[in-house]
Scaffold this active site. Sequence first.
Site, PDB file in Angstrom:
ATOM      1  N   CYS A 153       0.824  -1.199   0.000  1.00 52.76           N
ATOM      2  CA  CYS A 153       0.000   0.000   0.000  1.00 52.76           C
ATOM      3  C   CYS A 153       0.862   1.254   0.000  1.00 52.76           C
ATOM      4  O   CYS A 153       2.085   1.198   0.042  1.00 52.76           O
ATOM      5  CB  CYS A 153      -0.917   0.018   1.224  1.00 52.76           C
ATOM      6  SG  CYS A 153      -1.939  -1.465   1.394  1.00 52.76           S
ATOM      7  N   LEU A 201      -3.420  -2.050  -1.931  1.00 54.50           N
ATOM      8  CA  LEU A 201      -3.258  -3.240  -2.758  1.00 54.50           C
ATOM      9  C   LEU A 201      -3.673  -4.409  -1.880  1.00 54.50           C
ATOM     10  O   LEU A 201      -2.970  -4.772  -0.937  1.00 54.50           O
ATOM     11  CB  LEU A 201      -1.808  -3.399  -3.220  1.00 54.50           C
ATOM     12  CG  LEU A 201      -1.488  -4.633  -4.066  1.00 54.50           C
ATOM     13  CD1 LEU A 201      -2.259  -4.609  -5.385  1.00 54.50           C
ATOM     14  CD2 LEU A 201       0.015  -4.716  -4.338  1.00 54.50           C
ATOM     15  N   GLU A 247       3.370  -5.798   5.736  1.00 59.66           N
ATOM     16  CA  GLU A 247       2.812  -7.060   6.221  1.00 59.66           C
ATOM     17  C   GLU A 247       3.437  -7.379   7.576  1.00 59.66           C
ATOM     18  O   GLU A 247       4.663  -7.341   7.726  1.00 59.66           O
ATOM     19  CB  GLU A 247       3.117  -8.224   5.258  1.00 59.66           C
ATOM     20  CG  GLU A 247       2.607  -8.039   3.840  1.00 59.66           C
ATOM     21  CD  GLU A 247       1.101  -8.180   3.730  1.00 59.66           C
ATOM     22  OE1 GLU A 247       0.472  -8.655   4.695  1.00 59.66           O
ATOM     23  OE2 GLU A 247       0.556  -7.809   2.672  1.00 59.66           O
TER      24      GLU A 247
END
Length: 648
Positions: A2, A51, A77
């Site tokens: 992102c 995303l 992540e």
Amino acid sequence: MCGLVGCMDTRGRRDPDEVLLRQMNAAQFHRGPDQGGEHFEPGLALGHRRLSIIDLASGQQPLANEDGSVVVVYNGEIYNFPALMDELVARGHQFRTRCDTEVIVHAWEEWGEACVERFRGMFAFALWDRNAETLFLARDRLGIKPLHYAELSDGRLLFGSELKALLACADLPRVLDPEAVEDYFAFGYVPDPRTIFTGASKLPPGHTLTVRRGAPVPAPVPYWDVVFGNDGPADLEVATGEFVERFSEAVRIRMVAEVPLGAFLSGGVDSSAVVAMMSGLSEDPVNTCSIGFGDPRYNESAYAEAVAARYHTRHFSEQVDPDRFDLLDQLALMHDEPFADSSALPTYEVSRIARSRVTVALSGDGGDEMLGGYRRYRGYVREENLRRMLPDGVRRGMFGPLARVYPKADWAPRPLRAKATLEALAADAVDGYMRSVGIIDDASRRRLFSPEFRGRLGAYRASEVLRRHAAKASPDDPLAFVQYLDLKTWLAGGILTKVDRASMANALEVRVPLLDHKLVEWMARLPAHHKIRGQQGKYLFKHAMEPHLPSDILYRPKQGFNMPIGEWFRGPLRERLPAAVCSERMLDTGFFNPAELKRLVAEHQSGRRNHTRPLWSLLMFESFLRQRAEGADTRPDEGRPLARGVGA
């Protein structure tokens, strides 16, 4: 993966500029084409491009806690989020999603600034706590994900994943930083925490920045560092078994995704090892992606195909034209500041090809830095051992004069090119290594820069970047010393920046298991003889992979993503090179010596000398000026000290 943006009023609660926030967010659309979101309240604005990778249905951002008092925008992540979620639920927190983003919100409520110490993964995030009137910015330990910020004169703090988001604000001064220019022409990139502009900074890896309304913006604070040593497993087989176990786990936790997942496969040791581990952990064939070149000097595709055949992967390979110089200007747009690593071109191409098949790709980045794979490490260890045998005065008195009279012989066979070695032996440990990693040495930069620009730099030299980190490095082990310097500079500023911008320009998430911080901490403690043995780098790594990969993959010479740049300058770019390097745009900066620019071009294009590296760095600088710095102020700012530390 992102992109995040935001603006905080550090002095009060002025209404945020919603148009500006949306422009900043739109500048990073490529980082998150799936969804966008915004949050506005007095004195604060947050934006996000998503995303979607995990929890596709309910992971939209900005994301808040139950009463909306804590809001986060996040890029990355966190691989251990399920365990953290269970722990936080046991402590009474309630979750509305099954995504790692919400874990950040509740981890902040539970542990405050120490929450980052519990996260295992790659991340950059901005969290707003309304009750505490506090903005908390954080970046992962190794710098896999980027975060930029700038404090404007009116008290607004801008922040965003990429520098282009900040450049969307017309109030951000476009003053080029002389020290950043010096750093760029030494390293080929602008190291953290600087950017090419005086008014903007990068949050360094492993740092946080806590900004409280009504208080001055402080310097970033480190929350992690890697400690090198030799107290890891001494027995090779014990160390090998433990490495495979830890490496496999680092790969496994990066294979969680709700979208198509695969791996880059170049045919080199690192990416092949990642694919081997993935294949052992997956019931389905692994998706692998590679590129090939028609010219065998730059083509590793046969090795990639051999690994793909061994593990029965779904292999996607595309032959691309190595003469992709049409992408040159794309690099300036991707990086927003000058960047001189030519392997960014093939990295962009393999990311483009991978994105047509997968949304997430694992890569082998970090193996050379952590396990002693670079040839320059072996050369430095030899030189440093010799330096330590002689007193400083004797060494400088012996090798310094020899270096001055020995001719520069780039054209000669390697054993006869002794000038650089003599100069390195006369230097101290930091300057000796600077000669190995620099793309243009000190003397050449002095010739390249104009007298006026040299005067503005004063005593500053790019080697101070290494010297600052060297103060925290282990002085006893030469290999550990330079590995630490590379982790703090080349890895974050060069390798990981290149991969992030090239992949995100194609809306592709890249995960790097060899840079799992727990694995990094373990590898840092390995004895030096497990990393380098004789002329063999990555000794333990290759030994560990012998049951998984053929010897011609493990023990062939390192090739890498090389490009025929020098040939371009004498062929298809023959006219563009002098037009760019010697252009009025370059001369108007006042940075360069015009005669030196002309000499470099003429000598290279005539074939008398090879000036590929300085010419490429100059070409990339001109492209940056043309596309990202039109109207930039290159004059000295008399009221601003040149030296800037972390967070300046």
